[in-house]
Design an enzyme around this catalytic site. Structure first.
Site, PDB file in Angstrom:
ATOM      1  N   CYS A 169       0.819  -1.211   0.000  1.00  0.00           N
ATOM      2  CA  CYS A 169       0.000   0.000   0.000  1.00  0.00           C
ATOM      3  C   CYS A 169       0.856   1.265   0.000  1.00  0.00           C
ATOM      4  O   CYS A 169       0.423   2.320  -0.466  1.00  0.00           O
ATOM      5  CB  CYS A 169      -0.936   0.000   1.210  1.00  0.00           C
ATOM      6  SG  CYS A 169      -2.227  -1.255   1.093  1.00  0.00           S
ATOM      7  N   ASP A 179     -10.974  -4.577   1.525  1.00  0.00           N
ATOM      8  CA  ASP A 179     -11.762  -3.420   1.097  1.00  0.00           C
ATOM      9  C   ASP A 179     -13.243  -3.763   0.957  1.00  0.00           C
ATOM     10  O   ASP A 179     -14.112  -2.913   1.171  1.00  0.00           O
ATOM     11  CB  ASP A 179     -11.233  -2.878  -0.238  1.00  0.00           C
ATOM     12  CG  ASP A 179      -9.952  -2.078  -0.056  1.00  0.00           C
ATOM     13  OD1 ASP A 179      -9.667  -1.672   1.088  1.00  0.00           O
ATOM     14  OD2 ASP A 179      -9.246  -1.855  -1.047  1.00  0.00           O
TER      15      ASP A 179
END
Length: 217
Positions: free
Chosen positions: A30, A107
């Site tokens: 990320c 997510d």
């Protein structure tokens, strides 16, 4: 003399300590995303373009964990879609596949949805046929293992050759309107639920620099 002169022109070979500790190692997870300011500029442009093409079925678009699209207003049901792409951050392709799948699935869960199916995009390092097939097989075995643990099936994808082993996953899920979660809106007194220990990203970064202990990883 000619040999000696040419030998001196060759670049210095890095020692192991030079490569590990002196070279700046780029993050593959990320932390490798495009910077916030650059991304914000692009998203603002995209949003201004979309104003000319409104779609009433879009509940949530750019800026949240997933996009949410209305499936049935009568049943108050929405599809959610998310995509993640990361470069290898551990030496084991199977483990890397599991990490990548969990990273993408998170997510979906972050918005209160249930994962249904997935598409994969895999980049495999250049190599011989057996080496390429072996890396891809181990990578996808890890991906599929984690997806199925979460009731999600891999239904297709795309592959390519490149410099580093990488994989991206597009996850599709479902959620009812009343359970759809968005970023923001927290109030004092709300609980934060942690499903995994904090600090795994820091440990992986240390491992990339050769400074993580074996039992940490």
């Amino acid at each position: 003399e000619l040999y000696d002169s040419k030998l001196k022109e060759l670049p210095r070979v890095l020692k192991k300590t030079d490569a590990v500790y002196s070279t700046r190692i780029r993050c593959g997870g990320c932390g490798s995303k495009v910077g916030n300011n650059s991304l914000k500029r692009v998203l603002e442009t995209m949003k201004s373009e979309k104003k000319n093409h409104p779609n009433s079925n879009i509940l949530i678009d750019c800026g949240d964990d997933d996009a949410a699209i209305t499936v049935s207003r009568d049943e108050k049901l929405a599809n959610v879609h998310t995509v993640d792409f990361i470069k290898i951050n551990v030496m084991d392709p199977f483990v890397f596949g599991k990490i990548a799948a969990n990273n993408a699935l998170n997510d979906i869960y972050a918005m209160g949805a249930v994962p249904m199916n997935a598409l994969a995009t895999a980049v495999v390092p250049y190599g011989g046929e057996n080496q390429t097939a072996g890396s891809l097989e181990q990578l996808m075995a890890g991906v599929i293992s984690t997806l199925r643990e979460n009731g999600c099936e891999l239904v297709g994808g795309h592959s390519s050759e490149g410099q580093e082993l990488s994989v991206g996953l597009t996850i599709n899920g479902e959620v009812s309107f009343d359970k759809l979660l968005k970023k923001g809106g927290m109030r004092a007194g709300d609980f934060i639920v942690l499903t995994k220990p904090l600090g795994t990203g820091t440990i992986l970064k240390a491992d990339m620099h050769g400074r993580a202990k074996y039992d940490w990883v």
